[in-house]
Write a protein that holds these residues in place. Structure first.
Motif, PDB file in Angstrom:
ATOM      1  N   ASN A 195      40.272  16.130   5.589  1.00 53.25           N
ATOM      2  CA  ASN A 195      40.595  15.145   6.393  1.00 53.25           C
ATOM      3  C   ASN A 195      39.068  14.606   7.471  1.00 53.25           C
ATOM      4  N   ASN A 196      38.981  16.112   7.623  1.00 48.89           N
ATOM      5  CA  ASN A 196      38.252  15.866   9.142  1.00 48.89           C
ATOM      6  C   ASN A 196      36.546  15.747   8.988  1.00 48.89           C
ATOM      7  N   MET A 197      36.052  15.535   8.182  1.00 47.69           N
ATOM      8  CA  MET A 197      34.081  16.212   7.714  1.00 47.69           C
ATOM      9  C   MET A 197      34.107  15.243   7.266  1.00 47.69           C
ATOM     10  N   SER A 198      34.385  13.961   6.274  1.00 45.18           N
ATOM     11  CA  SER A 198      33.349  12.842   6.040  1.00 45.18           C
ATOM     12  C   SER A 198      32.870  13.211   5.137  1.00 45.18           C
ATOM     13  N   LEU A 199      33.068  14.249   3.621  1.00 43.85           N
ATOM     14  CA  LEU A 199      32.559  14.987   2.343  1.00 43.85           C
ATOM     15  C   LEU A 199      32.949  14.167   1.775  1.00 43.85           C
ATOM     16  N   GLY A 200      32.257  14.509   0.607  1.00 40.08           N
ATOM     17  CA  GLY A 200      32.930  13.824  -0.668  1.00 40.08           C
ATOM     18  C   GLY A 200      31.113  13.897  -1.845  1.00 40.08           C
ATOM     19  N   ASN A 201      32.153  13.392  -2.657  1.00 48.29           N
ATOM     20  CA  ASN A 201      31.134  14.138  -4.069  1.00 48.29           C
ATOM     21  C   ASN A 201      29.946  13.578  -3.761  1.00 48.29           C
ATOM     22  N   SER A 202      28.978  13.240  -3.400  1.00 46.56           N
ATOM     23  CA  SER A 202      27.588  13.594  -3.940  1.00 46.56           C
ATOM     24  C   SER A 202      27.131  14.468  -2.267  1.00 46.56           C
ATOM     25  N   ASP A 203      28.166  15.600  -1.699  1.00 42.72           N
ATOM     26  CA  ASP A 203      27.448  16.224  -0.808  1.00 42.72           C
ATOM     27  C   ASP A 203      27.501  17.981  -2.283  1.00 42.72           C
ATOM     28  N   ARG A 204      26.266  18.509  -1.444  1.00 43.56           N
ATOM     29  CA  ARG A 204      25.759  19.901  -2.478  1.00 43.56           C
ATOM     30  C   ARG A 204      26.212  20.822  -0.497  1.00 43.56           C
ATOM     31  N   PHE A 205      26.764  22.022  -1.128  1.00 42.43           N
ATOM     32  CA  PHE A 205      27.121  22.435  -0.512  1.00 42.43           C
ATOM     33  C   PHE A 205      26.102  23.958  -0.906  1.00 42.43           C
ATOM     34  N   LEU A 206      25.935  24.587   0.570  1.00 44.31           N
ATOM     35  CA  LEU A 206      25.228  26.095   0.277  1.00 44.31           C
ATOM     36  C   LEU A 206      26.325  27.054   0.221  1.00 44.31           C
ATOM     37  N   ASN A 207      25.884  27.379  -0.669  1.00 43.26           N
ATOM     38  CA  ASN A 207      26.633  29.672  -0.360  1.00 43.26           C
ATOM     39  C   ASN A 207      26.544  30.143   0.197  1.00 43.26           C
ATOM     40  N   LEU A 208      25.985  30.974   0.830  1.00 43.65           N
ATOM     41  CA  LEU A 208      25.015  31.923   1.117  1.00 43.65           C
ATOM     42  C   LEU A 208      26.510  32.899   1.763  1.00 43.65           C
TER      43      LEU A 208
END
Length: 511
Positions: A195-208
């Motif tokens: 609800n607060n970070m303007s994220l969507g399905n085009s985002d690519r997350f890096l897990n470290l």
């Protein structure tokens, strides 16, 4: 707590597998789309049928994330074990978490086999491409057979109070604490991010972060909630800057969450420039204090990136958050840890436990209440009564100033090392178990970021080398808890109460 959305935690995988089956979910090899991932998870969840507490001890890769989702889909909670944990600590975790199932790969099956006779009821699932191992109570999951085999996307019924995860952190008594997180605890944080970070399905997350570190709940579950893509870096990625630069660039990572010490390193070696062109839009840090020079360096190298400071011990997951402003970058004030998220409430108490008025400049121990607060620990002896009321005293000193909370250190002897919570007492308890050590004191030097162990021997004629002590420590402690320096004393200095004089030791160690 609102009713769970269809994109809550593991449910999101099946939701998006129907909505966008070919959309990439896991970017590292083996790269998998949402449909393939859902098939894998459904098949493994079926094999885990009847399990309630699933421990996972794998190399950090895509299989680890999919095993987590399979455990949840089968109605169990997951118990993540860092791939490099010593076997003695794995033994403690299996015991304290009451694990009934263990997921392993070939390497970790070989390591754990000597323990299996101690756990005759433990069901072991080996994930691989061919069955090369035969151990008691072990079944084999050939993941390649299931990627293209359509599976019914169903999962066991659950509610917000069901246990989702048990994350083990350092404990002051010498025994790690298993923090129990419910579906509601994690979803409270995930929903706020949605609800607060303007994220969507085009985002690519890096897990470290390691999956036994609470930072990983953002990487996996927020990515899933928005239908994004996730690159799971191996355990050594933070120590391989060029590899990290290539991942950021090649996969056009847009969301990254890590500890400030790694960001500081990346600034110093100019990694951001080496990783161009960058697509990074959201950079989140937590687990340590963000040095202001580091933040200024980040802002200079990443002018189009939004920065966030998240705060929260494992017992609350993230409970306060702050979005960095232009003014924060220009001034020399500490970075705020922000304000409570979702339905969280926060207040300060004094040394007697009385509430402190939230006037600007007020300081005290930070107390948290709300859906973010976990039920507590696995062991009854470690549980806190307040957790039943969803209240947690953090042990952190905070200041309330200009409408925000700021971190001001600890009330006790817990420190953060590379974002991991470390109780110095646990290291001391480990070293005191050494048959030739009579007393020990461990301290953390903030100037050098080093753990220093001072000890006295049972027999002054005996000599123990640093290498031998490091080897002993590695048999019982994670790598990040092994002291960097060992110093032998005839006897440790004591204060007037007969207790070890840590301030005097600090003066000696720092000279």
């Amino acid at each position: 707590m609102k009713e769970m959305l269809p994109t809550a935690l593991h449910q999101a995988l099946f939701y998006w597998a129907n909505k966008q089956p070919q959309h990439p979910f896991l970017l590292a090899e083996p790269a998998l789309c949402y449909r393939q991932s859902a098939n894998y998870v459904s098949a493994l969840a079926t094999q885990l049928s009847g399990s309630q507490r699933v421990a996972i001890w794998l190399e950090k890769n895509n299989h680890y994330a999919l095993s987590i989702l399979a455990a949840l889909s089968g109605g169990a909670c997951y118990i993540p074990i860092d791939s490099k944990q010593p076997i003695n600590r794995v033994d403690l975790i299996l015991t304290d978490a009451h694990a009934d199932t263990l997921i392993v790969d070939d390497k970790h099956l070989q390591l754990v086999e000597p323990l299996l006779t101690k756990y005759p009821q433990l069901k072991v699932v080996l994930i691989g491409e061919k069955n090369t191992q035969q151990a008691a109570n072990t079944s084999f999951f050939d993941w390649r057979l299931h990627l293209e085999t359509e599976q019914p996307y169903t999962s066991e019924a659950w509610c917000t109070n069901n246990l989702a995860a048990v994350l083990f952190t350092s404990g002051s008594t010498g025994r790690p604490k298993g923090v129990q997180l419910t579906h509601g605890n994690i979803q409270h944080f995930v929903g706020w991010c949605q609800n607060n970070m303007s994220l969507g399905n085009s985002d690519r997350f890096l897990n470290l972060a390691s999956f036994n570190f609470d930072l990983s709940t953002f990487d996996l579950f927020v990515c899933l909630a928005v239908g994004g893509s996730l690159y799971i870096a191996n355990d050594d990625a933070p120590k391989q800057p060029m590899t990290l630069a290539n991942v950021l660039s090649e996969h056009q990572i847009t969301v990254m969450y890590c500890v400030p010490s790694l960001l500081n390193l990346m600034n110093r070696i100019g990694l951001w420039q080496q990783a161009e062109p960058l697509a990074l839009q959201h950079l989140i840090f937590a687990g340590e204090v963000m040095p202001k020079p580091c933040l200024k360096g980040l802002a200079s190298a990443l002018p189009n990136t939004h920065f966030y400071n998240f705060y929260g011990p494992t017992e609350t997951n993230v409970c306060l958050a702050y979005k960095v402003t232009e003014e924060d970058i220009l001034n020399n004030e500490p970075v705020a840890i922000g304000l409570p998220i979702g339905d969280t409430q926060a207040w300060l108490i004094d040394e007697q436990g009385n509430p402190v008025s939230n006037e600007s400049g007020a300081m005290g121990e930070l107390v948290i209440q709300g859906s973010c607060v976990t039920p507590g620990y696995c062991l009854e002896s470690q549980k806190q009564a307040n957790h039943a009321l969803q209240i947690h005293s953090t042990g952190d000193i905070a200041r309330y100033h200009n409408g925000q909370y700021y971190y001001h250190g600890r009330c006790d002897r817990m420190v953060k090392i590379s974002g991991f919570r470390v109780e110095l007492g646990e290291i001391e308890a480990c070293l005191l178990a050494h048959p030739q050590i009579s007393e020990v004191a461990v301290r953390y030097c903030a100037h050098t970021s080093k753990l220093i162990a001072s000890y006295a021997l049972t027999d002054a004629q005996i000599k123990i080398g640093t290498l031998a002590l490091k080897t002993y420590s590695a048999q019982h402690l994670p790598t990040y808890m092994i002291p960097h320096k060992f110093e032998c004393f005839g006897t440790l200095p004591k204060n007037a109460n007969g207790k070890i004089d840590y301030p005097t030791l600090a003066q000696v160690n720092d000279e």
